[in-house]
Design an enzyme around this catalytic site. Sequence first.
Site, short mmCIF file in Angstrom:
data_model
loop_
_atom_site.label_atom_id
_atom_site.label_comp_id
_atom_site.label_asym_id
_atom_site.label_seq_id
_atom_site.Cartn_x
_atom_site.Cartn_y
_atom_site.Cartn_z
CG ASP A 409 -1.91 1.15 1.16
OD1 ASP A 409 -2.91 1.03 0.45
OD2 ASP A 409 -1.67 2.17 1.85
CG ASN A 417 -4.91 11.44 -5.44
OD1 ASN A 417 -4.19 11.67 -6.40
ND2 ASN A 417 -5.50 10.28 -5.27
CG ASP A 426 -3.66 9.37 -12.41
OD1 ASP A 426 -4.10 8.76 -11.40
OD2 ASP A 426 -4.39 9.91 -13.27
CD GLU A 452 -4.64 3.99 -1.76
OE1 GLU A 452 -4.99 4.32 -0.63
OE2 GLU A 452 -5.41 4.07 -2.75
#
Length: 542
Positions: A409, A417, A426, A452
Amino acid sequence: MRDSRTLIFRLMPDSLRGRIRLFSLLLIALPVLTSALLFGVFLKGRAEEQERFHLDVLLEQYAAEADDWLSRCMADVTFLAESEEARGLDMERLRVLLTGFSRTHQGFIALSYVDARGFTVLDPSGVPTGMDLSDRSYFLAARQGDATITDVITSRATGLPALVFAAPVRGPERDFRGLILGASSPAALDKMARLAATSEGRIIRILDRKGERVTGRSGPLAGVVGPPLESPLRELVFRNAPLPPMYADHAGRIVVGRSRILKDGQWVAVAETPLRVVHAGVWSFLTVAVLAALAVIILLTPALLRLTRSVEAPLEKMARMARAMEEDRPDMDCAPGAFREAPDEIRTLYDAFVHMTGKLRDTISQLAVCAITDPLTALANRRSLMDEGRRLAGVCRRSGVPFSVLMIDLDGFKQINDTLGHQAGDEVLRHVADQLRASARSTDFVARYGGEEFVVLAPGADAPQALSLAERLRAAVESEACPLDIQSVLCTVSIGTSTLDGAGTPEEALEAALGRADQALYQAKNAGRNRVRAFDPASPGS
């Protein structure tokens, strides 16, 4: 002469219409009959050419199956020779390993351990031990460190023909400690040959350089067929030169034959079909075709024939295009507007078919990629992960090899973000995916699990090795920042590991291992992120 001309004129109809019909019939029938004879000759040659093509295809398939079978058997023996049980000379555990391997792998009639002196020590198949094999070529090759696949030899234990696969056993100091020997019956190659030779009278056999048959030495073919090639032809194919278009076999029959080299040039596969079988049906087909052609020519007008040709050509082209799509051949010419003389309906149908074919080929190609690939990171997607995971879990379980799962993770991804935007997020995901792909082992399977989260399947890795791999991946991600347009972002990951257990089906075991790895991941998160944790049921949150 004058009387004969008079007779001809008397046989002619008196009317011009009748004479035109008669001469039209002669002008049509004579070329058709002449063409039929030429077509017969062409058909015979075409049938021989098609048979050679079919033999080439069959030999390619058979050679692929035979080489794959030999490679798998050699890989199995090498796996046993490199096992800890063999390298450590733990005879009891090696006996258990060989016994279990014999039950799960049906390709061997015997599996044995031969010690460094050349005497058989272990053989779960019941063959007496203590047999001296020190003079065998495969034992001498093993002492030099070489794995060997022999030609067909006579087994000293059973007196039957056998193929021997031998791989050396090396100790921790690379000292020679004997070899693992696997014996297989050449009947397996016989069975593959009989399944491949589907046509009546067609025979596929394998010949070694000594001229002895590898297949057909036992079973239904024994004593029925002679050597598949005479010595001059055998020398020809082992020089990688093609066989003559036709030749006489050992029984004097004219045959069409093809050959293909196997086992790194040590064997040659030969496929033969008697010429009478190749030509069977050509003349009967030709007779029916001629009669049908004459009937059509007599009954239909030249305009209809022209219409038929204008309709037939586009349809034939569309059929070839359809076959090319079925065989996945992208080189087929599919230019629209190729048949200007065809009727409007046929021309429209052809142009629409060409357009539809192009779109369908592009769509199929895109769907094939999208079905297994994550479009953002170019890693395998979750569907591909589950399919490959089930397969690897089954293989590792059958082979007794450990199998671990790593759940990864990306730490703080939501903050990336929120502060830098989704486009930067991204880029970070792509960067992490590249780091994982570059740092994983060649045998590992890396996939994006969702969001993610990433998953690494590690066949052959036990719990300590999985932790070591996870630490390497974690360090690789932390060591290189992700470059963005405005700044670089240092990324870290938390990783949880779990090892596959033996409960349930491979799919159930994989799901359970993913669940345990997910719990270990949360343990790593709770411990402060940017760290690795193996699954521990006693830890909080388990």
